[in-house]
Design an enzyme around this catalytic site. Structure first.
Site, PDB file in Angstrom:
ATOM      1  N   HIS A  58      14.675  -2.063   7.438  1.00 33.70           N
ATOM      2  CA  HIS A  58      15.441  -1.969   6.618  1.00 33.70           C
ATOM      3  C   HIS A  58      14.489  -1.203   5.044  1.00 33.70           C
ATOM      4  O   HIS A  58      14.233  -1.413   4.079  1.00 33.70           O
ATOM      5  CB  HIS A  58      16.221  -2.630   5.314  1.00 33.70           C
ATOM      6  CG  HIS A  58      16.960  -4.018   6.144  1.00 33.70           C
ATOM      7  ND1 HIS A  58      17.644  -3.349   6.475  1.00 33.70           N
ATOM      8  CD2 HIS A  58      16.315  -5.389   5.641  1.00 33.70           C
ATOM      9  CE1 HIS A  58      18.184  -4.524   6.903  1.00 33.70           C
ATOM     10  NE2 HIS A  58      17.299  -5.956   7.449  1.00 33.70           N
ATOM     11  N   HIS A 273      16.155 -12.735  12.950  1.00 27.94           N
ATOM     12  CA  HIS A 273      16.373 -13.882  12.432  1.00 27.94           C
ATOM     13  C   HIS A 273      16.110 -15.516  13.543  1.00 27.94           C
ATOM     14  O   HIS A 273      15.081 -15.859  14.072  1.00 27.94           O
ATOM     15  CB  HIS A 273      17.115 -14.746  10.698  1.00 27.94           C
ATOM     16  CG  HIS A 273      16.513 -12.997  10.264  1.00 27.94           C
ATOM     17  ND1 HIS A 273      15.103 -12.973  10.303  1.00 27.94           N
ATOM     18  CD2 HIS A 273      17.742 -12.722   9.397  1.00 27.94           C
ATOM     19  CE1 HIS A 273      14.903 -12.069   8.776  1.00 27.94           C
ATOM     20  NE2 HIS A 273      16.585 -11.871   8.728  1.00 27.94           N
ATOM     21  N   ASP A 324      11.489  -6.228   8.646  1.00 28.25           N
ATOM     22  CA  ASP A 324      12.715  -6.105   7.061  1.00 28.25           C
ATOM     23  C   ASP A 324      12.629  -5.678   6.503  1.00 28.25           C
ATOM     24  O   ASP A 324      13.140  -4.290   6.458  1.00 28.25           O
ATOM     25  CB  ASP A 324      12.542  -7.925   7.285  1.00 28.25           C
ATOM     26  CG  ASP A 324      14.138  -8.115   7.131  1.00 28.25           C
ATOM     27  OD1 ASP A 324      14.764  -7.341   6.646  1.00 28.25           O
ATOM     28  OD2 ASP A 324      13.860  -9.756   7.292  1.00 28.25           O
TER      29      ASP A 324
HETATM   30 ZN    ZN Z   1      17.485  -7.710   7.888  1.00 22.04          ZN
END
Ligand code: ZN
Length: 428
Positions: A58, A273, A324
């Protein structure tokens, strides 16, 4: 173009005196080791390794790196961090996003990543209204990738609900709102841009589903049924224990279990994840052909938990790595922490090596799995130094301290497990 490398990392081991040829589209056309007399027009290199795909990003969260490291007397957790993240998300303009992503992508290239998968959900303006061009924020990411030269798999993300059985979004989630049709439209626009500009080998459009808590089963099926064949589909799953409890309460199954039992997932699916799983869930997932995306430093930073690498390796589950929230941007640190988190919880050493039979070094197992998993997650030919794959490569700087007195057979180990210190200026 021709490269002549003293050493090159090919299919899990070092090859010597390698001639590598690249065509005009930037793919390997021929790779030949043990060349005694390189052609005169070849560029000489020392030690080259393939670029790795960063399978979960992100980009805007790079702007908050190091800004959430103060706790409170009441404690601190993922959900408190998320409130800060929403405030950042509400403030980012398209120009900000382009600037942040450009900085980030340069750092990722410095850290050994040649491609990034953007899980992109900040779609609308700060008031929550669509931009005149609904793909405005997507173009900021595309421009950053083009500016820096990193490859991009852009995943416009479906985000619909605030939680399980709790439809609609919170006020501070207004920029994320979407429908299956809107995400399909963004995916189509990005892929059309890629084709029109002859970028299909560097820019790929997939989609993402934010999570089972943010998208209902009907909408997941509606979106995925309408996708072109072999489109990458990414989804956050089982990152937090609360998410597992809520999923059990509302869908009657754990998140990974529910997905494998109720959605027809296959090799196009990449589960981000998958921290809280049972060995049975991992085995069932491996049978579907889907992969997981592990984000070790972010999962550590957010206190998520430890991925069950042992079950994944035993089941031959494909996996990749991502950065991430970007508290770290270096591939070696992600792989090292992935292995070390296993050692700390199992009180053993060399988990990646042991579980796969002990023949290969831990660094070899980790690097190769991350490379091949990243290849799958990107939806592009990014499987390393092999004919037909995109010619993404880096040169290892063997003058760095971590290669001091290291023989070639341990150079990959030194890269992943013997860490150079941050550059400090000496007080002298
Ligand atoms: Zn994420």
């Amino acid at each position: 173009m021709k490269l002549f490398a003293q050493q090159a990392w090919i299919q899990g081991q070092w090859a010597q005196q390698v001639l590598l040829e690249i065509d005009s589209t930037g793919h390997w056309t021929q790779i030949t080791p043990n060349i005694t007399t390189p052609p005169a027009d070849a560029q000489h290199k020392s030690t080259i390794v393939p670029g790795i795909t960063n399978a979960h990003s992100h980009a805007f969260q790079r702007a908050m790196s190091a800004l959430t490291e103060r706790g409170s007397p009441e404690g601190d957790n993922f959900w408190r961090w998320r409130q800060t993240m929403y405030q950042i998300a509400l403030s980012i303009t398209p120009d900000d996003l382009r600037e942040i992503a450009t900085q980030l992508y340069r750092e990722l290239l410095d850290g050994g990543y040649s491609h990034v998968c953007e899980f992109h959900y900040v779609h609308h303006d700060p008031q929550g209204r669509p931009y005149a061009d609904p793909a405005e924020m997507c173009w900021a990411l595309v421009q950053a990738a083009q500016e820096t030269g990193i490859g991009l798999t852009l995943l416009p993300t479906l985000y619909m609900h605030r939680g399980f059985g709790n439809p609609g979004l919170q006020e501070d989630q207004r920029r994320f709102a979407g429908t299956p049709d809107m995400i399909l439209d963004l995916q189509t626009r990005i892929q059309a841009y890629s084709q029109k500009n002859n970028l299909t080998h560097r820019l790929r459009a997939g989609v993402a589903i934010h999570s089972l808590r943010a998208v209902d089963p009907t909408s997941i099926r509606e979106l995925t049924a309408a996708l072109p064949k072999d489109t990458p589909i990414h989804i956050h799953i089982a990152e937090q224990k609360k998410e597992v409890e809520d999923c059990l309460a509302h869908l009657g199954a754990r998140p990974v279990q529910w997905l494998t039992e109720h959605i027809d997932i296959d090799h196009n699916w990449h589960l981000v994840h998958a921290t809280h799983t049972t060995p049975q869930e991992i085995q069932a997932l491996a049978k579907t052909g889907a992969s997981v995306v592990i984000c070790p430093t972010t999962e550590a930073n957010l206190g998520d938990g430890v991925f069950d690498l042992t079950s994944a390796l035993k089941s031959n589950l494909s996996w990749s790595i991502g950065t991430d929230s970007h508290v770290n941007r270096d591939v070696s640190e992600e792989l090292r922490l992935l292995e070390y988190s296993q050692r700390l919880t199992q009180h053993q050493r060399n988990i990646a090596s042991n579980v796969t039979g002990g023949q290969q070094a831990s660094a070899t197992v980790l690097f190769e799995r991350a490379l091949q998993g990243g290849h799958a997650a990107s939806g592009l030919p990014l499987g390393g130094l092999a004919v037909g794959q995109r010619a993404d490569w880096f040169e290892l700087d063997l003058t760095q301290d971590n290669f001091w007195r290291i023989q070639p057979e341990h150079q990959l180990d030194a890269w992943i497990f013997s860490t150079p210190s941050a550059k400090l200026l000496r007080n002298q």
